[in-house]
Scaffold this motif. Structure first.
Motif, PDB file in Angstrom:
ATOM      1  N   GLY A  25       8.910   2.725   9.181  1.00 31.72           N
ATOM      2  CA  GLY A  25       7.639   2.264   7.481  1.00 31.72           C
ATOM      3  C   GLY A  25       7.105   0.786   8.493  1.00 31.72           C
ATOM      4  O   GLY A  25       5.838   0.919   8.176  1.00 31.72           O
ATOM      5  N   ILE A  26       8.365   0.311   8.723  1.00 30.01           N
ATOM      6  CA  ILE A  26       7.709  -1.210   8.844  1.00 30.01           C
ATOM      7  C   ILE A  26       6.752  -0.846  10.579  1.00 30.01           C
ATOM      8  O   ILE A  26       5.811  -1.812  10.461  1.00 30.01           O
ATOM      9  N   GLU A  27       7.340  -0.076  11.371  1.00 31.27           N
ATOM     10  CA  GLU A  27       6.675  -0.178  12.451  1.00 31.27           C
ATOM     11  C   GLU A  27       5.330   0.700  12.160  1.00 31.27           C
ATOM     12  O   GLU A  27       4.872   0.329  12.463  1.00 31.27           O
ATOM     13  N   TYR A  28       5.439   1.718  11.615  1.00 28.61           N
ATOM     14  CA  TYR A  28       4.135   2.355  11.077  1.00 28.61           C
ATOM     15  C   TYR A  28       3.149   1.422  10.419  1.00 28.61           C
ATOM     16  O   TYR A  28       1.515   1.944  10.993  1.00 28.61           O
ATOM     17  N   ALA A  29       3.799   0.471   9.516  1.00 21.08           N
ATOM     18  CA  ALA A  29       2.456  -0.318   8.532  1.00 21.08           C
ATOM     19  C   ALA A  29       1.941  -0.701   9.706  1.00 21.08           C
ATOM     20  O   ALA A  29       0.286  -1.420   9.481  1.00 21.08           O
ATOM     21  N   LYS A  30       2.609  -1.389  10.726  1.00 15.82           N
ATOM     22  CA  LYS A  30       2.329  -2.862  11.952  1.00 15.82           C
ATOM     23  C   LYS A  30       1.090  -1.878  12.794  1.00 15.82           C
ATOM     24  O   LYS A  30       0.012  -2.667  12.626  1.00 15.82           O
ATOM     25  N   GLU A  31       1.432  -0.559  12.845  1.00 11.54           N
ATOM     26  CA  GLU A  31       0.812   0.007  13.868  1.00 11.54           C
ATOM     27  C   GLU A  31      -0.849   0.347  12.867  1.00 11.54           C
ATOM     28  O   GLU A  31      -1.643   0.950  13.423  1.00 11.54           O
ATOM     29  N   ASN A  32      -0.794  -0.149  11.950  1.00 13.45           N
ATOM     30  CA  ASN A  32      -1.777   0.962  11.090  1.00 13.45           C
ATOM     31  C   ASN A  32      -2.814  -0.577  10.399  1.00 13.45           C
ATOM     32  O   ASN A  32      -2.985  -0.754   9.239  1.00 13.45           O
ATOM     33  N   GLY A  33      -1.974  -1.656  10.938  1.00 19.31           N
ATOM     34  CA  GLY A  33      -3.207  -2.751  10.521  1.00 19.31           C
ATOM     35  C   GLY A  33      -2.272  -3.521   9.236  1.00 19.31           C
ATOM     36  O   GLY A  33      -2.990  -4.525   8.717  1.00 19.31           O
ATOM     37  N   LEU A  34      -1.415  -3.414   9.707  1.00 22.57           N
ATOM     38  CA  LEU A  34      -0.898  -4.281   7.639  1.00 22.57           C
ATOM     39  C   LEU A  34      -0.130  -5.786   8.522  1.00 22.57           C
ATOM     40  O   LEU A  34       0.833  -5.058   9.415  1.00 22.57           O
ATOM     41  N   ASP A  35       0.234  -6.725   7.709  1.00 25.97           N
ATOM     42  CA  ASP A  35       0.935  -7.767   8.156  1.00 25.97           C
ATOM     43  C   ASP A  35       2.089  -7.692   7.166  1.00 25.97           C
ATOM     44  O   ASP A  35       3.088  -8.645   7.126  1.00 25.97           O
ATOM     45  N   GLY A  36       1.587  -7.537   5.819  1.00 31.69           N
ATOM     46  CA  GLY A  36       3.111  -7.202   5.160  1.00 31.69           C
ATOM     47  C   GLY A  36       2.927  -6.404   4.096  1.00 31.69           C
ATOM     48  O   GLY A  36       1.228  -5.758   3.934  1.00 31.69           O
ATOM     49  N   PHE A  37       3.898  -6.628   3.284  1.00 31.59           N
ATOM     50  CA  PHE A  37       3.678  -5.964   1.693  1.00 31.59           C
ATOM     51  C   PHE A  37       4.941  -6.128   0.481  1.00 31.59           C
ATOM     52  O   PHE A  37       5.873  -7.183   0.840  1.00 31.59           O
ATOM     53  N   ILE A  38       4.644  -5.898  -0.790  1.00 37.24           N
ATOM     54  CA  ILE A  38       5.107  -5.940  -1.320  1.00 37.24           C
ATOM     55  C   ILE A  38       6.235  -4.714  -1.844  1.00 37.24           C
ATOM     56  O   ILE A  38       5.652  -3.896  -2.397  1.00 37.24           O
ATOM     57  N   LEU A  39       7.713  -5.133  -1.357  1.00 34.76           N
ATOM     58  CA  LEU A  39       8.526  -4.175  -1.217  1.00 34.76           C
ATOM     59  C   LEU A  39       8.824  -4.096  -3.181  1.00 34.76           C
ATOM     60  O   LEU A  39       9.164  -4.838  -4.035  1.00 34.76           O
ATOM     61  N   CYS A  40       8.179  -2.848  -3.823  1.00 38.30           N
ATOM     62  CA  CYS A  40       8.878  -3.024  -5.355  1.00 38.30           C
ATOM     63  C   CYS A  40       9.006  -1.659  -5.817  1.00 38.30           C
ATOM     64  O   CYS A  40       8.065  -1.133  -6.431  1.00 38.30           O
ATOM     65  N   GLU A  41      10.333  -1.299  -5.801  1.00 36.43           N
ATOM     66  CA  GLU A  41      10.915  -0.392  -6.344  1.00 36.43           C
ATOM     67  C   GLU A  41      10.694  -0.569  -7.398  1.00 36.43           C
ATOM     68  O   GLU A  41      11.327  -0.791  -8.246  1.00 36.43           O
ATOM     69  N   HIS A  42      11.216   0.650  -8.029  1.00 35.13           N
ATOM     70  CA  HIS A  42      10.979   0.842  -9.782  1.00 35.13           C
ATOM     71  C   HIS A  42      12.345   0.279 -10.468  1.00 35.13           C
ATOM     72  O   HIS A  42      13.815   0.431  -9.392  1.00 35.13           O
ATOM     73  N   PHE A  43      12.510  -0.407 -11.097  1.00 36.85           N
ATOM     74  CA  PHE A  43      13.557  -0.864 -11.685  1.00 36.85           C
ATOM     75  C   PHE A  43      15.208  -0.247 -11.524  1.00 36.85           C
ATOM     76  O   PHE A  43      15.774  -0.552 -11.748  1.00 36.85           O
ATOM     77  N   ASN A  44      14.618   0.952 -12.177  1.00 35.45           N
ATOM     78  CA  ASN A  44      15.744   1.966 -12.513  1.00 35.45           C
ATOM     79  C   ASN A  44      15.877   2.994 -11.522  1.00 35.45           C
ATOM     80  O   ASN A  44      16.840   3.904 -11.809  1.00 35.45           O
ATOM     81  N   ALA A  45      15.220   2.146 -10.029  1.00 35.49           N
ATOM     82  CA  ALA A  45      15.728   3.272  -9.230  1.00 35.49           C
ATOM     83  C   ALA A  45      17.690   2.766  -9.179  1.00 35.49           C
ATOM     84  O   ALA A  45      18.180   1.965  -9.292  1.00 35.49           O
TER      85      ALA A  45
END
Length: 259
Positions: A25-45
Motif C-alpha cells: 500500500g505504501i508503494e502504491y500510494a507513492k506511485e499515485n502521488g501521495l507523500d504521506g497519510f494518516i493511518l486511522c484504524e477503527h478504534f475497536n479493530a
C-alpha cells in the motif's frame, strides 16, 4: 506535500494486520502521488495495536510521523461516537495509545463515547480531529450539536461517499457545512485496500512533520484538493478485491475449524 487524511492499513476491523499488504500500500500510494497519510484504524479493530507496534519496531519516528521507505505515516484512530458519527483523532504515538486506553470502556455500540468527551480528550492531547464522512447514512455526524462540531479541525471529503453519491452532491454538502461551522475540509480515501489510495489528495504548499504543522496548514487553508478522474474505477476495484479476500479468509477459517 500530498496527504490522505483517512487510511486504514487493515482490510477489515475483524481481521489481522498484514505487513506485506501494508507495505504494498505504501508503494502504491507513492506511485499515485501521495507523500504521506494518516493511518486511522477503527478504534475497536481487533488488531489495532499490532499495526502500531509493527511501525514502532521497524521504522524511524521523526516529528510526529514514521518514515517508511521515504513515506510519512501519522497515526490516529477513527472513533465511533454516541448518537452517530465517526471522528478521526490523530496525534503523536504516545497520545494515541493513551487515548485508546481511555476508550476501552467505550468499545461496544451501547457504550460509545459522547462527542463532547472525545473532543475534550483530543484537545487534552493536542490532537488533530477530523469529522469523518459527515453525511454518510448511519453515521450522520452533521446531526451532532453545532457547538461541538465547531470544535473539530476539519471535515472529511470522502472517496467512498463520492463514489456512491457523486462528487457534486458530496462536495456541496461538505462545503456548506464547512462554511456554517467555519472550519475547512480535507480529503480522505477511506481506503482499506491499496488500489483506493491516490483517489483524493490534500496538496499542501509546505512540508508537514508534526501534528501542529498539519493543524496550522489546515487552519490557514494552505492547500488545494485534487480528485482522481479514475476514482470510480479504483473504488470499485478496491471494493471487489477486498470482498474477495475477506470471503477467502472466512473460508480458510471455517476449513481450519473443521480439520
Amino acid at each position: 506535500m500530498n496527504i490522505d487524511f483517512h487510511v486504514h492499513g487493515i482490510l477489515s476491523k475483524k481481521l489481522k494486520f498484514d505487513p506485506e499488504l501494508f507495505l504494498q500500500g505504501i508503494e502504491y500510494a507513492k506511485e499515485n502521488g501521495l507523500d504521506g497519510f494518516i493511518l486511522c484504524e477503527h478504534f475497536n479493530a481487533v488488531d489495532l495495536k499490532s499495526a502500531y507496534s509493527y511501525l514502532k519496531d521497524n521504522y524511524i519516528y521523526q516529528g510526529d510521523r514514521y518514515i517508511v521507505n521515504g513515506f510519512s505515516i501519522f497515526i490516529g484512530m477513527e472513533v465511533d461516537i454516541r448518537y452517530g458519527g465517526h471522528v478521526i483523532v490523530s496525534g503523536n504515538r504516545e497520545s494515541i495509545l493513551k487515548i485508546r486506553e481511555e476508550l476501552e470502556p467505550n468499545i461496544k455500540k451501547d457504550n460509545f463515547i459522547f462527542f463532547e468527551k472525545l473532543l475534550d480528550l483530543g484537545e487534552k492531547y493536542n490532537c488533530l480531529m477530523i469529522g469523518s464522512h459527515p453525511y454518510r447514512e448511519n453515521h450522520k455526524l452533521y446531526l451532532q450539536p453545532e457547538k461541538l462540531l465547531k470544535r473539530l479541525d476539519a471535515l472529511d471529503l470522502n472517496t467512498k461517499d463520492i463514489y456512491k453519491r457523486g462528487l457534486d452532491i458530496v462536495e456541496r454538502e461538505v462545503n456548506e457545512l464547512s462554511k456554517t461551522l467555519n472550519i475547512p475540509y480535507v480529503t480522505g480515501s477511506d481506503s482499506h485496500y491499496p488500489v483506493q489510495l491516490g483517489t483524493v489528495k490534500t496538496c499542501f504548499k509546505n512540508e508537514c512533520y508534526t501534528i501542529k504543522d498539519l493543524k496550522e496548514n489546515i487552519k490557514n487553508k494552505a492547500y488545494e484538493i485534487k480528485i482522481s478522474k479514475c476514482l470510480k474505477l479504483k473504488v470499485y476495484t478496491s471494493k471487489i478485491t477486498k470482498n474477495y479476500i475477506k470471503r477467502k479468509k472466512k473460508e480458510e477459517r471455517e476449513l481450519n475449524k473443521n480439520n
